[in-house]
Design a protein around this motif. Sequence first.
Motif, mmCIF file in Angstrom:
data_model
loop_
_atom_site.group_PDB
_atom_site.id
_atom_site.type_symbol
_atom_site.label_atom_id
_atom_site.label_comp_id
_atom_site.label_asym_id
_atom_site.label_seq_id
_atom_site.Cartn_x
_atom_site.Cartn_y
_atom_site.Cartn_z
ATOM 1 N N VAL A 71 33.644 54.460 -5.836
ATOM 2 C CA VAL A 71 34.699 53.758 -5.385
ATOM 3 C C VAL A 71 35.916 53.446 -6.393
ATOM 4 C CG1 VAL A 71 35.115 51.590 -4.498
ATOM 5 C CG2 VAL A 71 32.879 52.817 -3.791
ATOM 6 N N ASP A 72 36.962 53.431 -6.037
ATOM 7 C CA ASP A 72 38.117 53.087 -7.141
ATOM 8 C C ASP A 72 38.074 53.979 -8.220
ATOM 9 O OD1 ASP A 72 40.534 51.732 -7.751
ATOM 10 O OD2 ASP A 72 39.348 49.971 -8.446
ATOM 11 N N THR A 73 37.637 55.236 -8.356
ATOM 12 C CA THR A 73 37.925 56.026 -9.355
ATOM 13 C C THR A 73 39.140 56.940 -9.340
ATOM 14 O OG1 THR A 73 36.742 58.193 -10.046
ATOM 15 C CG2 THR A 73 36.562 57.894 -7.815
ATOM 16 N N GLN A 74 40.243 56.364 -10.150
ATOM 17 C CA GLN A 74 41.543 56.840 -9.885
ATOM 18 C C GLN A 74 41.617 58.445 -10.242
ATOM 19 O OE1 GLN A 74 43.551 54.096 -12.382
ATOM 20 N NE2 GLN A 74 43.266 52.563 -11.109
ATOM 21 N N LEU A 75 40.834 58.765 -11.418
ATOM 22 C CA LEU A 75 40.939 60.096 -11.682
ATOM 23 C C LEU A 75 39.846 60.896 -11.791
ATOM 24 C CD1 LEU A 75 42.384 59.423 -15.312
ATOM 25 C CD2 LEU A 75 43.750 59.552 -12.908
ATOM 26 N N ILE A 129 25.870 67.150 -13.099
ATOM 27 C CA ILE A 129 24.352 67.136 -13.265
ATOM 28 C C ILE A 129 23.703 67.369 -11.826
ATOM 29 C CG2 ILE A 129 24.697 65.443 -14.994
ATOM 30 C CD1 ILE A 129 23.767 63.430 -12.803
ATOM 31 N N GLY A 130 24.249 68.183 -10.738
ATOM 32 C CA GLY A 130 23.647 68.697 -9.757
ATOM 33 C C GLY A 130 23.999 67.606 -8.520
ATOM 34 N N VAL A 131 24.437 66.555 -8.558
ATOM 35 C CA VAL A 131 24.763 66.069 -7.349
ATOM 36 C C VAL A 131 25.863 66.498 -6.491
ATOM 37 C CG1 VAL A 131 24.778 63.597 -6.271
ATOM 38 C CG2 VAL A 131 23.582 63.789 -8.376
ATOM 39 N N SER A 132 25.668 67.400 -5.822
ATOM 40 C CA SER A 132 27.060 68.314 -5.431
ATOM 41 C C SER A 132 27.678 67.690 -4.467
ATOM 42 C CB SER A 132 26.740 69.744 -4.881
ATOM 43 O OG SER A 132 25.573 69.600 -3.844
ATOM 44 N N ASP A 133 27.166 66.980 -3.443
ATOM 45 C CA ASP A 133 27.793 66.058 -2.398
ATOM 46 C C ASP A 133 28.258 64.863 -2.800
ATOM 47 O OD1 ASP A 133 28.767 65.446 0.182
ATOM 48 O OD2 ASP A 133 26.867 65.676 1.176
ATOM 49 N N ALA A 134 29.465 64.756 -3.567
ATOM 50 C CA ALA A 134 29.876 63.552 -4.099
ATOM 51 C C ALA A 134 31.321 63.650 -3.855
ATOM 52 C CB ALA A 134 29.669 63.550 -5.697
ATOM 53 N N ILE A 135 32.023 62.287 -3.710
ATOM 54 C CA ILE A 135 33.198 62.185 -3.554
ATOM 55 C C ILE A 135 33.907 61.027 -3.960
ATOM 56 C CG2 ILE A 135 33.119 61.027 -1.078
ATOM 57 C CD1 ILE A 135 35.943 63.738 -2.192
ATOM 58 N N SER A 173 45.012 59.489 -3.583
ATOM 59 C CA SER A 173 44.107 60.644 -3.678
ATOM 60 C C SER A 173 44.622 61.311 -4.788
ATOM 61 C CB SER A 173 44.418 61.350 -2.342
ATOM 62 O OG SER A 173 45.624 61.929 -2.403
ATOM 63 N N SER A 174 43.523 61.819 -5.375
ATOM 64 C CA SER A 174 43.795 62.793 -6.381
ATOM 65 C C SER A 174 42.725 64.155 -6.127
ATOM 66 C CB SER A 174 43.166 62.115 -7.754
ATOM 67 O OG SER A 174 43.375 63.056 -8.717
ATOM 68 N N LYS A 175 43.229 64.812 -5.243
ATOM 69 C CA LYS A 175 42.340 66.077 -4.857
ATOM 70 C C LYS A 175 42.029 66.848 -5.836
ATOM 71 C CE LYS A 175 44.267 65.898 0.060
ATOM 72 N NZ LYS A 175 45.120 66.518 1.256
ATOM 73 N N PRO A 176 40.935 67.493 -5.644
ATOM 74 C CA PRO A 176 39.956 67.609 -4.404
ATOM 75 C C PRO A 176 38.666 66.566 -5.017
ATOM 76 C CG PRO A 176 39.396 69.246 -6.122
ATOM 77 C CD PRO A 176 40.617 68.740 -6.627
ATOM 78 N N LEU A 177 38.988 65.853 -5.999
ATOM 79 C CA LEU A 177 37.844 64.801 -6.305
ATOM 80 C C LEU A 177 37.825 63.621 -5.594
ATOM 81 C CD1 LEU A 177 37.471 65.640 -9.964
ATOM 82 C CD2 LEU A 177 36.148 66.375 -8.100
ATOM 83 N N VAL A 178 38.957 62.978 -5.504
ATOM 84 C CA VAL A 178 39.438 61.692 -4.821
ATOM 85 C C VAL A 178 40.396 61.775 -3.482
ATOM 86 C CG1 VAL A 178 40.082 59.477 -5.314
ATOM 87 C CG2 VAL A 178 39.059 60.757 -7.281
ATOM 88 N N VAL A 179 39.783 60.955 -2.462
ATOM 89 C CA VAL A 179 40.738 60.672 -1.222
ATOM 90 C C VAL A 179 41.177 59.522 -1.316
ATOM 91 C CG1 VAL A 179 39.171 62.670 -0.083
ATOM 92 C CG2 VAL A 179 38.565 59.925 -0.006
#
Length: 526
Positions: free
Chosen positions: A131-135, A145-151, A157-163
């Motif tokens: 939450v609230d991860t600007q970059l 570290i292997g947690v692939s299903d992360a957003i 938004s800062s695609k593709p990592l942040v909506v």
Amino acid sequence: MKKPPHTSEIALMELPTKPSFLRNFFVKILLFCVFIICFRFAYVVTIRGESCDVGDFCFFSLPETFNFAGTTTISAVSSAAVASSDVVSSDHGNSLYRTKKWRKSVQFYSSIFQDLISEGFVTPQSKSLCVDTQLGEEVFALKEIGVSDAIGVSKKSSKPLVVGMKNSGRSQPFDDNTFDFVFYGGGGRIDELSNYGDMAEEIGRTLKPEGYLVVHTRTNDTYSFHSFISLFNCCAFIKSREIQGFYDDNNDDVVIREIVMKKEEFGSVRNSKDCSVVPGYKQEIVRKAEELIEEEPLKPWITLKRNIQSIKYLPSMVDISFKSRYIYVDVGARSYGSSIGSWFRKQYPKQNKTFEVYAIEADKSFHQEYEAKKKWVKLLPYAAWVKNETLFFEVNHDPGVDPDEAGSKKRGMGRIKPVQSNDGVSDGVDKIPGFDFAEWLKETVTEKDFVVMKMDVEGTEFDLIPRLFETGAICLIDEIFLECHYNRWQRCCPGERSAKYEKTYEQCLDLFTSLRERGVLVHQWW
């Protein structure tokens, strides 16, 4: 005699020199390319402190579905190329994801998440939200570290990592009970929010039952810590720890408090608050307060001025940021300038918070004044009482002053009494509606709110305070400024005590002491 050259030698002398020229040219080109690659490698290692990244100078990119799985050390993950080719091929990525600061942040969060994985709060299969991860550093670290299903989610938004958030940044674009793990980091970015209630509600909505919430904050006092925990009714507190190694924008090493909570499977974990047990953090606050005046002051009107200078206001001792609302209740407010305008707005430390103000005043002579203040003061033109019923309101006048000459400006404080009969009232006495103040307080505020109260009710405090304890409403009040009325020495008439009140100073002192023993920060008001 000179021997003529052999036929084969003549043939070699006649071969063209072009192949040698081309060979030398290609060798020089090859050496130049090697020099460029070596120079680029030296730049990355010495300036950025990193090794080769995909899309940097490696001249290839990985498939979008490729991911380095498994938990590795920080040194290993720092050079791993995860996410997708979009991350490193976009213009935004070229200017951001190769910076030393960004990679350093990723390393920090990789370390944090590895600890959380070892403790079982997040797994490689966890559907995770930052939450609230600007970059997107936190998201990138999870993927590494292997947690692939992360957003990630942020206002922009800062695609593709942040909506991006919806509804002007107030709501997340996800369904209820979506995530197994929610992280709010940013080095304590949560401390800068203006509306914690909406944030806590959205996190509680999207976090699955039995899911974990981990938050980083810079709060360092127990009051604000418990205020923060109270924001999340859906979650139970698991643990907390202090973390070092995060550097802010000024490159200062900041101590971060990490709080771990777990969402309960069935609804709220704190539907009501038990006032019978005094929390340790409240006891600590009371110990820091100014001492009560043990001996009765001979001139209480002078003691008031001195006592104000020694009062230790709660916002001067703790951080009140983690509250949903900020409320001031003036019970027995009289005129606006009596205490709201002259004291609370000018002197009470508010930590730049905007307070809702409630003025409770039964005397009709002051009501008209609040018409001009109704935009920021809510007037309750009733008497605070222990139940809903009609009351007698005695209009008193200052001792030693002729009521016929006093006028409305010299009107003294009034006292309330329950109506004993339906007979008509005499001069100087009004019938007014009284309301159950404790129940009103429970309906108006919650433990998530910061509530300050001033009470000057002409002796009715001996009825109202016990009622607040009886109903548990006392737990909703953070700080009280209480004027306790007793048969004090009169300013107008030396050597005489007020006949207006029957209580003694010792009884008032017992009232203050009992409040502090129950963990209530109360100050003597005169």
